[in-house]
Every structure is written in structure tokens, then in C-alpha cells.
Scaffold this active site. Structure first.
Site, PDB file in Angstrom:
ATOM      1  N   ARG A  79     -12.685  -4.606  15.403  1.00  0.00           N
ATOM      2  CA  ARG A  79     -11.473  -5.301  14.958  1.00  0.00           C
ATOM      3  C   ARG A  79     -10.295  -4.906  15.835  1.00  0.00           C
ATOM      4  O   ARG A  79     -10.003  -3.724  16.012  1.00  0.00           O
ATOM      5  CB  ARG A  79     -11.179  -4.949  13.503  1.00  0.00           C
ATOM      6  CG  ARG A  79      -9.816  -5.421  12.987  1.00  0.00           C
ATOM      7  CD  ARG A  79      -9.608  -4.989  11.543  1.00  0.00           C
ATOM      8  NE  ARG A  79      -8.296  -5.342  11.020  1.00  0.00           N
ATOM      9  CZ  ARG A  79      -7.317  -4.470  10.739  1.00  0.00           C
ATOM     10  NH1 ARG A  79      -7.523  -3.166  10.939  1.00  0.00           N
ATOM     11  NH2 ARG A  79      -6.164  -4.890  10.253  1.00  0.00           N
ATOM     12  N   ARG A 122      10.373  -7.967   6.368  1.00  0.00           N
ATOM     13  CA  ARG A 122      10.720  -6.589   6.709  1.00  0.00           C
ATOM     14  C   ARG A 122      12.210  -6.337   6.509  1.00  0.00           C
ATOM     15  O   ARG A 122      13.013  -7.266   6.452  1.00  0.00           O
ATOM     16  CB  ARG A 122      10.314  -6.267   8.149  1.00  0.00           C
ATOM     17  CG  ARG A 122       8.822  -6.137   8.342  1.00  0.00           C
ATOM     18  CD  ARG A 122       8.459  -5.535   9.687  1.00  0.00           C
ATOM     19  NE  ARG A 122       7.024  -5.325   9.782  1.00  0.00           N
ATOM     20  CZ  ARG A 122       6.404  -4.212   9.398  1.00  0.00           C
ATOM     21  NH1 ARG A 122       7.114  -3.200   8.913  1.00  0.00           N
ATOM     22  NH2 ARG A 122       5.097  -4.093   9.505  1.00  0.00           N
ATOM     23  N   LYS A 273      -7.854 -13.670   4.802  1.00  0.00           N
ATOM     24  CA  LYS A 273      -7.451 -12.459   4.096  1.00  0.00           C
ATOM     25  C   LYS A 273      -6.614 -12.856   2.875  1.00  0.00           C
ATOM     26  O   LYS A 273      -5.573 -13.511   3.013  1.00  0.00           O
ATOM     27  CB  LYS A 273      -6.651 -11.550   5.026  1.00  0.00           C
ATOM     28  CG  LYS A 273      -7.450 -11.052   6.225  1.00  0.00           C
ATOM     29  CD  LYS A 273      -6.589 -10.356   7.246  1.00  0.00           C
ATOM     30  CE  LYS A 273      -5.995  -9.069   6.728  1.00  0.00           C
ATOM     31  NZ  LYS A 273      -5.230  -8.354   7.788  1.00  0.00           N
ATOM     32  N   THR A 331      -9.576  -1.779   3.420  1.00  0.00           N
ATOM     33  CA  THR A 331      -8.379  -0.973   3.147  1.00  0.00           C
ATOM     34  C   THR A 331      -8.676   0.360   2.455  1.00  0.00           C
ATOM     35  O   THR A 331      -9.184   0.392   1.335  1.00  0.00           O
ATOM     36  CB  THR A 331      -7.320  -1.726   2.312  1.00  0.00           C
ATOM     37  OG1 THR A 331      -7.142  -3.041   2.838  1.00  0.00           O
ATOM     38  CG2 THR A 331      -5.992  -0.977   2.370  1.00  0.00           C
TER      39      THR A 331
END
Length: 530
Positions: A79, A122, A273, A331
Site C-alpha cells: 500500500r 483540517r 473506504k 487500522t
């Protein structure tokens, strides 16, 4: 031992029609090497791992030799996380993965995955070049989108990159920051000034350009950012195998990514995802158009109540299993191994439960990207997967799945399930699938046979992408011109690799219209020559 695989024919290597790569025997034999079980059994008693292991390549593992070690330890998919690094950096990593597969000691194949950065929210930056400020529980804090004050944050207010924040949240909404370590409750919104006033829920430190999450909110962000488009275009030029598409929220997001020039034409696999509530709400429509799913528990755990993550994981895995599409659980699976040589008991149990839930693949992130024990992390992951797979009642799973499939089923799936049933009846050591696109191998994997699935294909892309489905062993040939001959050669090779023995009978699924994709309409039983 790690999940078996075989070599993709190197560029420029001449291979006659219907034959396998000259080096394939070495690779299968290498992949069949035995690893003694943790229970003290002999090396010959070890069982191949069927679950695919995805590893993130980072600074500590980008060298060719280190990648080769990861492949040898069990990595089947490399990945590349495009949230970090330049195209030059990732191009070097992809080149190194391919170089690693050509090393003399490397005995496995490995697919390349591009993981997009995706749309994100962000914070801005702090005034005066500060690295952080302290926030106190109960104080008032204001988020705004005044672009003249991007670098003017302090302990009272700060810039947010999301222009629609004031129209997305409302009084009572939660805003999470810094990997959910800081929590804010919205008390007032003023769309005209873009100001969102909040109460600080807990004390903590706020730094520059930290990630933000809006639990249960429907954010108004594009599925495909300019950066993602440029990154995917670069990936297409590098002949990647898989795109892990971040923050997929609806079916049209998948189609937008597939419309990027080269993605559809090169049959690049799209793994969606699922990272927020909107993605969960629209999961069925997303699953219908995507090639696979990643249960991305990092942001998902910030976007939905933490107590609901396990339920969401099990729901997504089950639906993927029923649809016959690969699902990756990701994760913090062995997160403590970033610094420690062994995982916690909870982490080991988490990996095992992901396998028992039905995951086709499990993923390592920081453990292999920047950890102190990258190779050991892969080896540990492989051992846990093998141990968990030994607990799976494949026959019960098959019968349960058959009872849930509503007839009539498409012809290829009918042959796939019949092959698995025959493998049970014959105690077959493997099932052989001859395929152009890999769809039939995926359908055979759906019914979770107890044995490996030897996937014969003339497409390097199909060989690499099929690795995602549990239990598949890709076998690349130059051309499938004569099914009987190529099957006979592949079985002979499997025999030399110890995958089958003389006298055993093997189900073979193939198409009578040779060379035509989607034409799987036949099955035969082949006995291994004595």
C-alpha cells in the site's frame, strides 16, 4: 506460512502459449515452505494462510531488500499512502516493489495499492509560528473560514479549511479534532461570517493543520479532489493494481473515480473506504458498484460513536461476503508493534476476530510504514490469521451461505458454488479456476472452500487483483488457448509445489468459449496423475 502466490511473468520474458512462467515452479515451491505451528507441531503440519495481508510501505521499508523481506514474511499487497509523499517518492516505492519481486530470494508476487488522500477537513495554523496552544475544558472556542486569517489561530479561535462548516453543523453538533483527542460542542452558528462558536469539551493541546471530524454530518466535499485526480492519473501511468478510495459516501463517488482516464480501461480495482455515517447509510448502493470494501476504522471511529464501530465492521464484512466482494479490515490492528516486538492481547484478538468475521484481508499501517518491527509485524499477523482460520467451520459457512442466496443465481456463481461443494465431497486439495477477469475466482472464494483456489489467468492485472480474495493462488500464463493443456500444466506445477498429490481429484471451473471473459459455463473433475 504466508498466503501462497506465484510469479507474474517478468516483462520481456517469452512464455509459450498455455505454459506457465519458467520461474513459476521456484515461486510456488518457495511459497509452500513450511513454518512450524505455535502449538509445537512439525514444520510439515503448518497450513498456508488464506487471508491476504496488506502492508503500508513507508520510510523504514521502502528499500528493495526490506520490501523483499516483507513479501517473504507474508505481504501480498503493498500500500502506498498518498496522504504523504511526492509522486517521485511513490514512484520509487512502486519500482522497488517490482524490483523486490525479481530478487533471487523473493518467492511471492505482490499487488500495488494506491490509497488516496481524499477530501479532508483540517485546522489552520497558529499565530507567530507556535506549534501548539492549550485549550481548557468549558472555555469558548470559535472556528471560522476567514481566508485572510489562515495562520492567525490562538487559544480562542482558529481557521478551518471547510468552507461550509457553518451550514453543515448546528447547535448541539460535535466537532472532533486531532484524531478525536479534542472535542467541541457547537453552541451557535453564523453562516454569514462563517463563524461557529463552540464549548470545549475537554482540555488538551491544539496544533497546526490538525485533522477534523464532524460526526453524523453530511459534509459538502467532492469525492475526488484535484490532488486525488492527479495522484490516480500518476498511478495509472505506474500500472497500479488497486485504488483504495478514501471517504466514499455514495455510489456516484465510485463512478467518478472509475471515470478517471485509464482506471476503467486498465481494469484497476476500486476498493471503497467507508469512513463516516453517510457511507454507512449508503453502503448497499456503494457495494453494488465497487470492486471491494475497506473497513477504515480510523476516521470511522471518529465519525460514529466508538461503541458502534464493531457493529458497523461486522455488518460491512457480512454484506461483502454475501455479495462475493473482497473486504479489508484496517487500522491499528497491531499498532503497539510500531514500538514493541509483540502485540497486545487485545490486538491479537482483534486480528483473529476480523478473520473469523469473514475478512478477506487485513492491513498494517504504521507498523510497516515507520515502525521498529515491520517484518516481525507481518510474521505475527500471518501467524494470528493462520490460527484463526483453523477455527473456521468452512462446511457450516458454505451451507449457511447457500441457504441465504436467493435463486436463481447467475450461471458462473452456480458453477462456483458447485465446485466448492464438489471439493468438500472429494476432499480435494485445491480448486482450479480458469478466468480472464477474475470474477469466477472471486465467486469461488465467496463460498469459502477449505482448500486453496488456483486461479489461472493470462492477465497480469487479474493475477494481482485476485490476491485480494481469500484463499486465491494466482497463476499467470501467457495465453489460455487450450483449457485442458493449461490446466494439466498448472496441476502438474501444483503437484511439484506440494499443493496436491497423485490420485487426488480436483474440481476445475472454466469457460467453453476459451478467451472470452464472463463465459464460465463448465466444470470438470481432474485426477492428479500418479
Amino acid at each position: 506460512m504466508s498466503k501462497p502466490s506465484i510469479e507474474v511473468v517478468p516483462a520481456g520474458e517469452a512464455v509459450p502459449d498455455n505454459s506457465v512462467s519458467p520461474n513459476m515452479s521456484r515461486r510456488i515451491l518457495g511459497n509452500q515452505r513450511r513454518v512450524a505451528s505455535t502449538s509445537g507441531g512439525s514444520a510439515d503440519e503448518a497450513i498456508a494462510v488464506k487471508t491476504t495481508i496488506v502492508c503500508t510501505i513507508g520510510p523504514c521499508t521502502k528499500a528493495v531488500e526490506k520490501i523483499s523481506q516483507l513479501i517473504g514474511a507474508g505481504m501480498s499487497v503493498a500500500r502506498c499512502n498518498f496522504s504523504h509523499g511526492s509522486h517521485e517518492y511513490h514512484g520509487e516505492v512502486m519500482g522497488n516493489v517490482r524490483k523486490a519481486m525479481q530478487l533471487k530470494g523473493t518467492t511471492r508476487s505482490c499487488a500495488i495499492m494506491l490509497d488516496t488522500k481524499g477530501p479532508e477537513i483540517r485546522t489552520g495554523k497558529l499565530r507567530g509560528g507556535k506549534s501548539s496552544v492549550s485549550l481548557n475544558e468549558g472555555d469558548t472556542f470559535v472556528w471560522h473560514h476567514d481566508q485572510a486569517r489562515i495562520e492567525d489561530g490562538d487559544e480562542k479561535e482558529m481557521y478551518c479549511t471547510y468552507a461550509a462548516l457553518a451550514t453543515t453543523v448546528h447547535p448541539g453538533s460535535k466537532i472532533l479534532c486531532s484524531d478525536a483527542l479534542l472535542s467541541f460542542t457547537v453552541t451557535n452558528v453564523d453562516p454569514a461570517s462563517t463563524r461557529v462558536t463552540c464549548r470545549i469539551d475537554n482540555s488538551g493541546s491544539l496544533g497546526n493543520t490538525k485533522n477534523m471530524n464532524l460526526p453524523n454530518a453530511k459534509v459538502q466535499l467532492p469525492a475526488l479532489t484535484e490532488k486525488d485526480y492527479a495522484d490516480i492519473t500518476f498511478g495509472v501511468s505506474q500500472d497500479i493494481d488497486i485504488i483504495a478510495a478514501s471517504f466514499i459516501r455514495k455510489a456516484s463517488d465510485v463512478e467518478e473515480i472509475r471515470s478517471v482516464p485509464g482506471v476503467r480501461e486498465k481494469r484497476i480495482c476500486i476498493v471503497s473506504k467507508i469512513e463516516n455515517q453517510e457511507g454507512l447509510d449508503n453502503f448497499d448502493e456503494i457495494l453494488a458498484v465497487t470492486d471491494g470494501i475497506m473497513v477504515a476504522r480510523g476516521d470511522l471511529g471518529s465519525e460514529i460513536p466508538i461503541e458502534d464501530v464493531a457493529t458497523a465492521q461486522k455488518m460491512m464484512i457480512r454484506k461483502c461476503n454475501l455479495a462475493g466482494k473482497p473486504v479489508i479490515t484496517a487500522t491499528q490492528m497491531l499498532d503497539s508493534m510500531i514500538k514493541n516486538p509483540r502485540p497486545t492481547r487485545a490486538e491479537a484478538t482483534d486480528v483473529a476476530n476480523a478473520v473469523l468475521d469473514g475478512s478477506d484481508a487485513v492491513m498494517l499501517s504504521g507498523e510497516t510504514a515507520n515502525g521498529d518491527w515491520p517484518v516481525e509485524s507481518v510474521q505475527t499477523m500471518a501467524r494470528i490469521c493462520r490460527s484463526a482460520e483453523a477455527l473456521v467451520d468452512h462446511r457450516a459457512y458454505f451451507m449457511q451461505l447457500r441457504s441465504e442466496v436467493v435463486p436463481p443465481v447467475p450461471l458462473p456463481e452456480s458453477f462456483a458454488s458447485t465446485a466448492v461443494k464438489s471439493a468438500w465431497d472429494l476432499n480435494a486439495p485445491l480448486i482450479v479456476v480458469v478466468t480472464e477477469t477474475g470474477s469466477t475466482a472471486r465467486l469461488v472464494s465467496k463460498y469459502r472452500p477449505h482448500c486453496s483456489i488456483l486461479t489461472i489467468t493470462s492477465s497480469p492485472k487479474t493475477a494481482n487483483v485476485s490476491i485480494l480474495s481469500r484463499g486465491t493462488v494466482p497463476c499467470l500464463v501467457a495465453r489460455v488457448h487450450d483449457t485442458d493443456e493449461v490446466t494439466s500444466r498448472a496441476i502438474a506445477l501444483a503437484r511439484s509445489a506440494g499443493m496436491c498429490k497423485p490420485g487426488q481429484t480436483i474440481p476445475v471451473v472454466y469457460g467453453r468459449r476459451e478467451g472470452v471473459s464472463g463465459s464460465i459455463n463448465a466444470m470438470k473433475l481432474v485426477t492428479v496423475d500418479r
